[in-house]
Write a protein that holds these residues in place. Sequence first.
Motif, PDB file in Angstrom:
ATOM      1  N   GLU A  88      -3.358 -11.495   1.399  1.00  0.00           N
ATOM      2  CA  GLU A  88      -4.733 -12.085   1.699  1.00  0.00           C
ATOM      3  C   GLU A  88      -4.003 -13.902   2.355  1.00  0.00           C
ATOM      4  OE1 GLU A  88      -7.142 -12.175  -1.699  1.00  0.00           O
ATOM      5  OE2 GLU A  88      -7.599  -9.771  -0.543  1.00  0.00           O
ATOM      6  N   ARG A  89      -3.110 -14.556   1.824  1.00  0.00           N
ATOM      7  CA  ARG A  89      -3.036 -16.055   2.032  1.00  0.00           C
ATOM      8  C   ARG A  89      -2.224 -16.019   3.336  1.00  0.00           C
ATOM      9  NH1 ARG A  89       0.436 -15.894  -2.908  1.00  0.00           N
ATOM     10  NH2 ARG A  89       1.865 -14.371  -1.163  1.00  0.00           N
ATOM     11  N   LEU A  90      -1.670 -14.319   3.860  1.00  0.00           N
ATOM     12  CA  LEU A  90      -1.542 -14.148   5.313  1.00  0.00           C
ATOM     13  C   LEU A  90      -2.475 -13.632   6.461  1.00  0.00           C
ATOM     14  CD1 LEU A  90       2.399 -11.937   4.711  1.00  0.00           C
ATOM     15  CD2 LEU A  90       1.258 -14.551   6.094  1.00  0.00           C
ATOM     16  N   GLY A  91      -4.158 -13.377   5.989  1.00  0.00           N
ATOM     17  CA  GLY A  91      -4.774 -13.569   7.184  1.00  0.00           C
ATOM     18  C   GLY A  91      -5.022 -12.005   7.151  1.00  0.00           C
ATOM     19  N   PHE A  92      -4.945 -11.137   6.259  1.00  0.00           N
ATOM     20  CA  PHE A  92      -5.370  -9.778   5.872  1.00  0.00           C
ATOM     21  C   PHE A  92      -6.256  -9.794   5.011  1.00  0.00           C
ATOM     22  CE2 PHE A  92      -0.689  -9.341   7.140  1.00  0.00           C
ATOM     23  CZ  PHE A  92      -0.258  -7.811   7.102  1.00  0.00           C
ATOM     24  N   LYS A  93      -7.458  -8.604   4.962  1.00  0.00           N
ATOM     25  CA  LYS A  93      -8.958  -8.803   4.832  1.00  0.00           C
ATOM     26  C   LYS A  93      -8.829  -7.350   4.050  1.00  0.00           C
ATOM     27  CE  LYS A  93      -9.992 -12.458   6.708  1.00  0.00           C
ATOM     28  NZ  LYS A  93      -9.876 -13.991   5.381  1.00  0.00           N
ATOM     29  N   LYS A  94      -9.508  -6.717   2.750  1.00  0.00           N
ATOM     30  CA  LYS A  94      -9.749  -5.663   2.535  1.00  0.00           C
ATOM     31  C   LYS A  94     -10.697  -5.025   2.935  1.00  0.00           C
ATOM     32  CE  LYS A  94      -9.956  -3.349  -2.263  1.00  0.00           C
ATOM     33  NZ  LYS A  94     -10.859  -3.482  -3.500  1.00  0.00           N
ATOM     34  N   VAL A  95     -10.290  -3.972   3.576  1.00  0.00           N
ATOM     35  CA  VAL A  95     -11.521  -3.332   4.455  1.00  0.00           C
ATOM     36  C   VAL A  95     -11.703  -2.148   3.317  1.00  0.00           C
ATOM     37  CG1 VAL A  95     -10.673  -4.771   6.327  1.00  0.00           C
ATOM     38  CG2 VAL A  95      -9.611  -2.448   5.669  1.00  0.00           C
ATOM     39  N   ALA A  96     -10.822  -1.061   2.222  1.00  0.00           N
ATOM     40  CA  ALA A  96     -10.627  -0.456   1.954  1.00  0.00           C
ATOM     41  C   ALA A  96     -10.390  -0.351   0.342  1.00  0.00           C
ATOM     42  CB  ALA A  96     -10.483   1.212   2.950  1.00  0.00           C
ATOM     43  N   GLN A  97     -10.904   0.974  -0.396  1.00  0.00           N
ATOM     44  CA  GLN A  97     -10.443   0.755  -1.486  1.00  0.00           C
ATOM     45  C   GLN A  97     -11.166   2.717  -1.871  1.00  0.00           C
ATOM     46  OE1 GLN A  97     -10.363  -1.718  -4.754  1.00  0.00           O
ATOM     47  NE2 GLN A  97     -10.169  -0.042  -6.558  1.00  0.00           N
ATOM     48  N   PHE A  98      -9.746   3.848  -2.066  1.00  0.00           N
ATOM     49  CA  PHE A  98     -10.048   4.282  -2.604  1.00  0.00           C
ATOM     50  C   PHE A  98      -9.813   4.829  -3.695  1.00  0.00           C
ATOM     51  CE2 PHE A  98      -8.702   4.576   2.328  1.00  0.00           C
ATOM     52  CZ  PHE A  98      -9.922   5.737   2.322  1.00  0.00           C
ATOM     53  N   GLU A  99     -10.784   5.583  -4.538  1.00  0.00           N
ATOM     54  CA  GLU A  99      -9.863   6.051  -6.161  1.00  0.00           C
ATOM     55  C   GLU A  99      -8.997   6.829  -6.350  1.00  0.00           C
ATOM     56  OE1 GLU A  99     -13.817   5.587  -7.680  1.00  0.00           O
ATOM     57  OE2 GLU A  99     -14.622   3.427  -7.080  1.00  0.00           O
ATOM     58  N   GLN A 100      -8.418   6.634  -7.456  1.00  0.00           N
ATOM     59  CA  GLN A 100      -7.771   7.819  -8.421  1.00  0.00           C
ATOM     60  C   GLN A 100      -7.124   8.995  -6.901  1.00  0.00           C
ATOM     61  OE1 GLN A 100     -10.430   9.791 -11.365  1.00  0.00           O
ATOM     62  NE2 GLN A 100     -10.795   7.674 -12.080  1.00  0.00           N
ATOM     63  N   VAL A 101      -6.653   8.095  -6.322  1.00  0.00           N
ATOM     64  CA  VAL A 101      -5.822   9.158  -5.365  1.00  0.00           C
ATOM     65  C   VAL A 101      -4.145   9.405  -5.692  1.00  0.00           C
ATOM     66  CG1 VAL A 101      -7.598   8.524  -2.899  1.00  0.00           C
ATOM     67  CG2 VAL A 101      -5.394   6.770  -3.357  1.00  0.00           C
ATOM     68  N   GLY A 102      -3.772   8.511  -6.437  1.00  0.00           N
ATOM     69  CA  GLY A 102      -2.456   9.355  -6.843  1.00  0.00           C
ATOM     70  C   GLY A 102      -2.329   8.841  -7.814  1.00  0.00           C
ATOM     71  N   HIS A 103      -1.144  10.026  -8.398  1.00  0.00           N
ATOM     72  CA  HIS A 103      -0.662  10.009 -10.167  1.00  0.00           C
ATOM     73  C   HIS A 103       0.201   9.325 -10.366  1.00  0.00           C
ATOM     74  CE1 HIS A 103      -1.336  12.918 -13.440  1.00  0.00           C
ATOM     75  NE2 HIS A 103      -2.347  12.183 -14.297  1.00  0.00           N
ATOM     76  N   LYS A 104       0.535   9.065 -11.396  1.00  0.00           N
ATOM     77  CA  LYS A 104       2.747   9.050 -11.622  1.00  0.00           C
ATOM     78  C   LYS A 104       1.908   8.104 -12.845  1.00  0.00           C
ATOM     79  CE  LYS A 104       6.816   6.522  -9.739  1.00  0.00           C
ATOM     80  NZ  LYS A 104       7.061   5.294  -8.712  1.00  0.00           N
ATOM     81  N   PHE A 105       3.257   8.636 -13.655  1.00  0.00           N
ATOM     82  CA  PHE A 105       3.667   7.572 -14.876  1.00  0.00           C
ATOM     83  C   PHE A 105       1.838   7.991 -16.059  1.00  0.00           C
ATOM     84  CE2 PHE A 105       5.679   4.365 -13.292  1.00  0.00           C
ATOM     85  CZ  PHE A 105       7.362   5.319 -13.024  1.00  0.00           C
ATOM     86  N   ASP A 106       1.125   9.271 -15.838  1.00  0.00           N
ATOM     87  CA  ASP A 106       0.092   9.721 -16.162  1.00  0.00           C
ATOM     88  C   ASP A 106      -0.785   9.143 -16.172  1.00  0.00           C
ATOM     89  OD1 ASP A 106       1.906  12.169 -17.903  1.00  0.00           O
ATOM     90  OD2 ASP A 106       2.811  10.391 -18.691  1.00  0.00           O
ATOM     91  N   GLN A 107      -0.980   8.697 -15.829  1.00  0.00           N
ATOM     92  CA  GLN A 107      -1.944   7.604 -14.616  1.00  0.00           C
ATOM     93  C   GLN A 107      -2.433   8.390 -13.163  1.00  0.00           C
ATOM     94  OE1 GLN A 107      -1.345   3.386 -15.128  1.00  0.00           O
ATOM     95  NE2 GLN A 107       0.095   3.581 -14.587  1.00  0.00           N
ATOM     96  N   TRP A 108      -3.848   7.821 -13.611  1.00  0.00           N
ATOM     97  CA  TRP A 108      -4.513   7.924 -11.793  1.00  0.00           C
ATOM     98  C   TRP A 108      -4.336   6.293 -10.977  1.00  0.00           C
ATOM     99  CZ3 TRP A 108      -5.281  12.134  -8.900  1.00  0.00           C
ATOM    100  CH2 TRP A 108      -5.156  13.061 -10.008  1.00  0.00           C
ATOM    101  N   ILE A 109      -4.342   6.187 -10.122  1.00  0.00           N
ATOM    102  CA  ILE A 109      -3.782   4.632  -9.575  1.00  0.00           C
ATOM    103  C   ILE A 109      -4.752   4.949  -8.207  1.00  0.00           C
ATOM    104  CG2 ILE A 109      -2.272   3.736  -8.084  1.00  0.00           C
ATOM    105  CD1 ILE A 109      -0.024   5.918  -9.913  1.00  0.00           C
ATOM    106  N   GLN A 169      -5.902  -5.254   6.094  1.00  0.00           N
ATOM    107  CA  GLN A 169      -5.856  -4.881   7.945  1.00  0.00           C
ATOM    108  C   GLN A 169      -6.014  -6.184   8.311  1.00  0.00           C
ATOM    109  OE1 GLN A 169      -9.181  -3.454   9.680  1.00  0.00           O
ATOM    110  NE2 GLN A 169      -7.999  -1.951  10.970  1.00  0.00           N
ATOM    111  N   LEU A 170      -4.474  -7.175   9.605  1.00  0.00           N
ATOM    112  CA  LEU A 170      -4.998  -7.655  10.008  1.00  0.00           C
ATOM    113  C   LEU A 170      -5.229  -7.856  11.433  1.00  0.00           C
ATOM    114  CD1 LEU A 170      -3.937 -11.443  10.333  1.00  0.00           C
ATOM    115  CD2 LEU A 170      -2.103 -10.356   9.915  1.00  0.00           C
ATOM    116  N   ILE A 171      -6.433  -8.362  11.961  1.00  0.00           N
ATOM    117  CA  ILE A 171      -6.076  -8.060  13.629  1.00  0.00           C
ATOM    118  C   ILE A 171      -6.023  -8.421  13.825  1.00  0.00           C
ATOM    119  CG2 ILE A 171      -7.978  -7.972  15.555  1.00  0.00           C
ATOM    120  CD1 ILE A 171      -7.472  -5.720  13.394  1.00  0.00           C
ATOM    121  N   LEU A 172      -4.317  -8.247  15.210  1.00  0.00           N
ATOM    122  CA  LEU A 172      -3.890  -9.585  16.221  1.00  0.00           C
ATOM    123  C   LEU A 172      -4.779  -9.857  17.369  1.00  0.00           C
ATOM    124  CD1 LEU A 172      -0.045  -8.027  15.946  1.00  0.00           C
ATOM    125  CD2 LEU A 172      -1.162 -10.127  13.881  1.00  0.00           C
ATOM    126  N   PRO A 173      -5.186 -10.459  17.460  1.00  0.00           N
ATOM    127  CA  PRO A 173      -5.777 -11.228  18.896  1.00  0.00           C
ATOM    128  C   PRO A 173      -5.034 -11.069  19.744  1.00  0.00           C
ATOM    129  CG  PRO A 173      -5.122 -13.349  17.648  1.00  0.00           C
ATOM    130  CD  PRO A 173      -4.534 -11.308  16.676  1.00  0.00           C
TER     131      PRO A 173
END
Length: 168
Positions: free
Chosen positions: A135-156, A162-166
């Motif tokens: 975010e300091r570099l200008g990236f903006k949050k555009v999506a979040q996928f819930e529970q798409v990874g599973h590691k150490f017995d937890q869903w992540i 995203q940063l669009i370059l002019p």
Amino acid sequence: MISLRDATPHDGAALAAIYNPYVADTVITFETEPVRAEEMAARVSEAQESKLPYLVAIDDTTSQVAGYAYASKWKGRCAYRHSVETSVYLDRNQCGQGIGTLLMEALIERLRAAGMHALIGGIALPNEASVGLHERLGFKKVAQFEQVGHKFDQWIDVGYWQLILPET
């Protein structure tokens, strides 16, 4: 002092030494097995063959690799050719010193010069440090996928920034 240079396949062992603690101890990466130096060297070569930057930060006082950042293809189809995923990893003893920012700023400039348009950072959540960096570099949050990874017995969840370059 920190200096930056292009990674080479000879950096494979140093890159693996930085990356593998993240594999072993965190959900920051979804890999579950340590990566060998030869595999890291192959990843550097693959980026270079794709004409994408792979940078290392060198601690000038020790001449050791302190971190690295690279871009990889977002997707394989031709229409995605101007979009890349960015990644940055630091030696865990070097965090909080501005090295990630230095690496990412240089990576962004290389990608801009190469004609890239959309930069995408995928972040396993929660990860305040990575979110803050992006975010300091200008990236903006555009999506979040819930529970798409599973590691150490937890869903992540994974968020995407995203940063669009002019266009120049």
